[in-house]
Design a protein around this motif. Structure first.
Motif, PDB file in Angstrom:
ATOM      1  N   GLU A 201      10.807   5.441  10.572  1.00 47.78           N
ATOM      2  CA  GLU A 201      12.094   4.760  10.420  1.00 47.78           C
ATOM      3  C   GLU A 201      12.023   3.272  10.744  1.00 47.78           C
ATOM      4  OE1 GLU A 201      14.822   5.797   9.140  1.00 47.78           O
ATOM      5  OE2 GLU A 201      14.290   7.913   8.900  1.00 47.78           O
ATOM      6  N   ASN A 202      11.389   2.939  11.870  1.00 49.36           N
ATOM      7  CA  ASN A 202      11.474   1.566  12.362  1.00 49.36           C
ATOM      8  C   ASN A 202      10.124   0.894  12.585  1.00 49.36           C
ATOM      9  OD1 ASN A 202      14.407   1.573  12.620  1.00 49.36           O
ATOM     10  ND2 ASN A 202      14.088   3.023  14.318  1.00 49.36           N
ATOM     11  N   GLY A 203       9.037   1.583  12.267  1.00 45.88           N
ATOM     12  CA  GLY A 203       7.726   0.984  12.464  1.00 45.88           C
ATOM     13  C   GLY A 203       7.343   0.046  11.332  1.00 45.88           C
ATOM     14  N   THR A 204       6.211  -0.610  11.501  1.00 46.94           N
ATOM     15  CA  THR A 204       5.685  -1.515  10.476  1.00 46.94           C
ATOM     16  C   THR A 204       4.395  -0.932   9.905  1.00 46.94           C
ATOM     17  OG1 THR A 204       4.288  -2.767  12.009  1.00 46.94           O
ATOM     18  CG2 THR A 204       6.597  -3.477  11.772  1.00 46.94           C
ATOM     19  N   PRO A 205       4.004  -1.365   8.714  1.00 46.80           N
ATOM     20  CA  PRO A 205       2.714  -0.910   8.172  1.00 46.80           C
ATOM     21  C   PRO A 205       1.549  -1.198   9.108  1.00 46.80           C
ATOM     22  CG  PRO A 205       4.017  -1.892   6.427  1.00 46.80           C
ATOM     23  CD  PRO A 205       4.758  -2.149   7.714  1.00 46.80           C
ATOM     24  N   GLU A 206       1.596  -2.330   9.810  1.00 45.13           N
ATOM     25  CA  GLU A 206       0.508  -2.669  10.727  1.00 45.13           C
ATOM     26  C   GLU A 206       0.470  -1.691  11.898  1.00 45.13           C
ATOM     27  OE1 GLU A 206       2.717  -4.811   9.444  1.00 45.13           O
ATOM     28  OE2 GLU A 206       1.297  -5.678   8.007  1.00 45.13           O
ATOM     29  N   ASP A 244       5.361   2.374   5.017  1.00 37.11           N
ATOM     30  CA  ASP A 244       5.217   1.827   3.657  1.00 37.11           C
ATOM     31  C   ASP A 244       6.099   2.571   2.667  1.00 37.11           C
ATOM     32  OD1 ASP A 244       2.483   0.156   4.009  1.00 37.11           O
ATOM     33  OD2 ASP A 244       2.322   2.062   5.073  1.00 37.11           O
ATOM     34  N   ARG A 245       6.375   3.862   2.970  1.00 39.67           N
ATOM     35  CA  ARG A 245       7.192   4.732   2.109  1.00 39.67           C
ATOM     36  C   ARG A 245       6.688   4.676   0.670  1.00 39.67           C
ATOM     37  NH1 ARG A 245      13.208   4.784   4.826  1.00 39.67           N
ATOM     38  NH2 ARG A 245      12.477   4.491   6.959  1.00 39.67           N
ATOM     39  N   GLY A 246       7.580   4.357  -0.269  1.00 38.19           N
ATOM     40  CA  GLY A 246       7.184   4.390  -1.671  1.00 38.19           C
ATOM     41  C   GLY A 246       6.646   3.093  -2.212  1.00 38.19           C
ATOM     42  N   ARG A 247       6.531   2.058  -1.380  1.00 35.20           N
ATOM     43  CA  ARG A 247       6.117   0.739  -1.875  1.00 35.20           C
ATOM     44  C   ARG A 247       4.740   0.729  -2.520  1.00 35.20           C
ATOM     45  NH1 ARG A 247       9.265  -0.718   2.575  1.00 35.20           N
ATOM     46  NH2 ARG A 247       7.496  -0.749   4.016  1.00 35.20           N
ATOM     47  N   PRO A 248       3.777   1.489  -2.027  1.00 35.00           N
ATOM     48  CA  PRO A 248       2.460   1.466  -2.685  1.00 35.00           C
ATOM     49  C   PRO A 248       2.484   1.912  -4.136  1.00 35.00           C
ATOM     50  CG  PRO A 248       2.272   2.366  -0.482  1.00 35.00           C
ATOM     51  CD  PRO A 248       3.735   2.240  -0.764  1.00 35.00           C
ATOM     52  N   LEU A 249       3.520   2.645  -4.549  1.00 29.89           N
ATOM     53  CA  LEU A 249       3.602   3.110  -5.934  1.00 29.89           C
ATOM     54  C   LEU A 249       4.406   2.158  -6.820  1.00 29.89           C
ATOM     55  CD1 LEU A 249       4.096   6.975  -5.513  1.00 29.89           C
ATOM     56  CD2 LEU A 249       1.978   5.670  -5.779  1.00 29.89           C
ATOM     57  N   GLU A 250       4.767   0.996  -6.290  1.00 33.44           N
ATOM     58  CA  GLU A 250       5.554   0.052  -7.082  1.00 33.44           C
ATOM     59  C   GLU A 250       4.705  -0.710  -8.092  1.00 33.44           C
ATOM     60  OE1 GLU A 250       7.669  -2.379  -4.311  1.00 33.44           O
ATOM     61  OE2 GLU A 250       9.086  -0.778  -3.777  1.00 33.44           O
ATOM     62  N   PHE A 255      -0.775  -0.590  -4.728  1.00 31.94           N
ATOM     63  CA  PHE A 255      -1.471   0.634  -4.325  1.00 31.94           C
ATOM     64  C   PHE A 255      -2.908   0.342  -3.937  1.00 31.94           C
ATOM     65  CE2 PHE A 255      -4.067   4.366  -4.922  1.00 31.94           C
ATOM     66  CZ  PHE A 255      -3.383   5.270  -4.130  1.00 31.94           C
ATOM     67  N   VAL A 256      -3.586  -0.483  -4.707  1.00 26.25           N
ATOM     68  CA  VAL A 256      -4.983  -0.791  -4.396  1.00 26.25           C
ATOM     69  C   VAL A 256      -5.079  -1.454  -3.020  1.00 26.25           C
ATOM     70  CG1 VAL A 256      -6.942  -2.226  -5.063  1.00 26.25           C
ATOM     71  CG2 VAL A 256      -5.730  -0.882  -6.789  1.00 26.25           C
ATOM     72  N   ASP A 257      -4.122  -2.321  -2.712  1.00 20.81           N
ATOM     73  CA  ASP A 257      -4.114  -2.957  -1.393  1.00 20.81           C
ATOM     74  C   ASP A 257      -3.897  -1.916  -0.292  1.00 20.81           C
ATOM     75  OD1 ASP A 257      -3.847  -5.385   0.414  1.00 20.81           O
ATOM     76  OD2 ASP A 257      -1.890  -4.440   0.715  1.00 20.81           O
ATOM     77  N   PHE A 258      -2.907  -1.051  -0.476  1.00 18.47           N
ATOM     78  CA  PHE A 258      -2.608   0.016   0.481  1.00 18.47           C
ATOM     79  C   PHE A 258      -3.818   0.931   0.667  1.00 18.47           C
ATOM     80  CE2 PHE A 258      -1.298   4.452   1.072  1.00 18.47           C
ATOM     81  CZ  PHE A 258      -0.500   4.380   2.212  1.00 18.47           C
ATOM     82  N   ALA A 259      -4.396   1.350  -0.445  1.00 22.40           N
ATOM     83  CA  ALA A 259      -5.526   2.274  -0.389  1.00 22.40           C
ATOM     84  C   ALA A 259      -6.737   1.630   0.276  1.00 22.40           C
ATOM     85  CB  ALA A 259      -5.876   2.748  -1.793  1.00 22.40           C
ATOM     86  N   GLY A 260      -6.988   0.372  -0.026  1.00 23.74           N
ATOM     87  CA  GLY A 260      -8.130  -0.310   0.563  1.00 23.74           C
ATOM     88  C   GLY A 260      -8.028  -0.409   2.068  1.00 23.74           C
ATOM     89  N   PHE A 281      10.941  10.687  -3.519  1.00 24.01           N
ATOM     90  CA  PHE A 281       9.678  10.534  -4.233  1.00 24.01           C
ATOM     91  C   PHE A 281       9.888   9.980  -5.640  1.00 24.01           C
ATOM     92  CE2 PHE A 281       9.196  14.287  -1.385  1.00 24.01           C
ATOM     93  CZ  PHE A 281       8.482  13.619  -0.398  1.00 24.01           C
ATOM     94  N   ALA A 282      10.984   9.270  -5.839  1.00 27.09           N
ATOM     95  CA  ALA A 282      11.214   8.616  -7.121  1.00 27.09           C
ATOM     96  C   ALA A 282      10.194   7.495  -7.312  1.00 27.09           C
ATOM     97  CB  ALA A 282      12.633   8.054  -7.184  1.00 27.09           C
ATOM     98  N   ALA A 283       9.661   7.380  -8.523  1.00 27.37           N
ATOM     99  CA  ALA A 283       8.696   6.321  -8.843  1.00 27.37           C
ATOM    100  C   ALA A 283       8.643   6.166 -10.352  1.00 27.37           C
ATOM    101  CB  ALA A 283       7.308   6.666  -8.298  1.00 27.37           C
ATOM    102  N   ASP A 284       8.229   4.991 -10.778  1.00 26.05           N
ATOM    103  CA  ASP A 284       8.069   4.725 -12.204  1.00 26.05           C
ATOM    104  C   ASP A 284       6.873   5.523 -12.716  1.00 26.05           C
ATOM    105  OD1 ASP A 284       6.974   3.423 -14.634  1.00 26.05           O
ATOM    106  OD2 ASP A 284       8.580   1.968 -14.294  1.00 26.05           O
TER     107      ASP A 284
END
Length: 300
Positions: A201-206, A244-250, A255-260, A281-284
């Motif tokens: 809820e309130n954390g950061t990706p780092e 990060d939630r759904g941002r890596p799928l934007e 995604f490559v940055d997240f995965a790396g 889980f909505a995504a393009d």
């Protein structure tokens, strides 16, 4: 280190109303494994359609050839090792040896009370898993098993001819606590995490990366204590539950940055949710497919 990309397809659609096509498309897109959730119902999907994991995976085995199949995750909440072993051996046979069992302690959701019991405490869930996993391990390896435990029993349970995968199908053990990590180190071919739920809820990706680094360190310690090389254990991140939630799928780049960043922590497999409109889980779908087809090559 190369990074595998897998997907989890929730069993919320009838087989002939989109589910079959999703599993076939997952194989066409080159995903390593197609997982599904092993629940009786789940969160916001509780009042809508929801189908069983093992029959769904059995059907998926019949319409695919290469895609590995698995649960994320099965738990003792409504499973018994003896009956589960028989179903898994059958599924492994039908699929030609393509099954991975994701297994964990379960939680306090709808599965925890569906059979009429009170929800188990975290300690009891851990106690049950600690008995469930070694017994299931034996049931999948041995022709006949007898056992009397605190929670589970088996009396001359027969499992002939056993799994196609030898000595048994692989376990991917979901765990973050010391007892669960010990189970993963002892019995797992893989370890599964969703990150630290307190940060969602309130954390950061780092902060999430730091928490995951700590989990990997604890897994390493559990392996060292048993004399096992932690590098012999695959490390799986089920995405969608970190800050990060759904941002890596934007986008593909996102995604490559997240995965790396997660590969640098030692993860060997990332699992992304098949897009579901009007849900968490909505995504393009076009971006999702681009990620599936292009991200693995960019990640080496």
């Amino acid at each position: 280190m190369s990074l595998r990309l897998s997907t989890v397809i929730l069993p919320y659609r009838r087989w002939n109303e989109g589910s079959r096509e999703a599993w076939q498309r997952a194989e066409q897109l080159g995903f390593h494994t197609g997982y599904t959730y092993d629940h009786l119902s789940w969160r916001t999907f509780r009042d809508g359609p929801w189908f069983g994991a093992v029959p769904t995976l059995t059907a998926a085995a019949g319409v695919t050839d290469r895609l590995r199949l698995g649960t994320l995750v099965t738990s003792p909440n409504f499973r018994h090792p003896v009956t589960l072993a028989k179903e898994l051996i059958t599924l492994d046979d039908i699929s030609g040896g393509r099954v991975t069992l994701g297994i964990g302690a379960g939680g306090t959701g709808f599965d925890a009370t569906a059979l009429g019991q009170e929800p188990w405490s975290p300690r009891e869930r851990a106690d049950r898993l600690a008995e469930f996993v070694p017994l299931l391990d034996r049931l999948l390896r041995e022709d006949s098993v007898s056992y009397e435990g605190d929670f589970y029993s088996a009396h001359e349970a027969r499992n002939i001819p056993g799994c196609l995968q030898r000595p048994r199908l692989p376990f991917a053990v979901a765990a973050t606590g010391p007892r669960g990590l010990k189970l993963a180190a002892r019995h797992g071919q893989a370890w599964v995490t969703t990150g630290d739920p307190k940060l969602y809820e309130n954390g950061t990706p780092e902060q999430s990366l730091q928490a995951l680094r700590g989990q990997v360190d604890k897994l390493t310690d559990a392996c060292v204590a048993l004399g096992r090389d932690v590098n012999t254990l695959d490390k799986i991140l089920l995405t969608g539950f970190t800050p990060d939630r759904g941002r890596p799928l934007e986008s593909l780049d996102a995604f490559v940055d997240f995965a790396g960043r997660h590969r640098e922590l030692g993860f060997s497999e990332l699992v992304i949710h098949w897009p579901i409109p009007d849900s968490d889980f909505a995504a393009d779908e076009k971006v999702f497919e681009q990620i599936a087809m292009e991200a693995p090559a960019q990640l080496g």
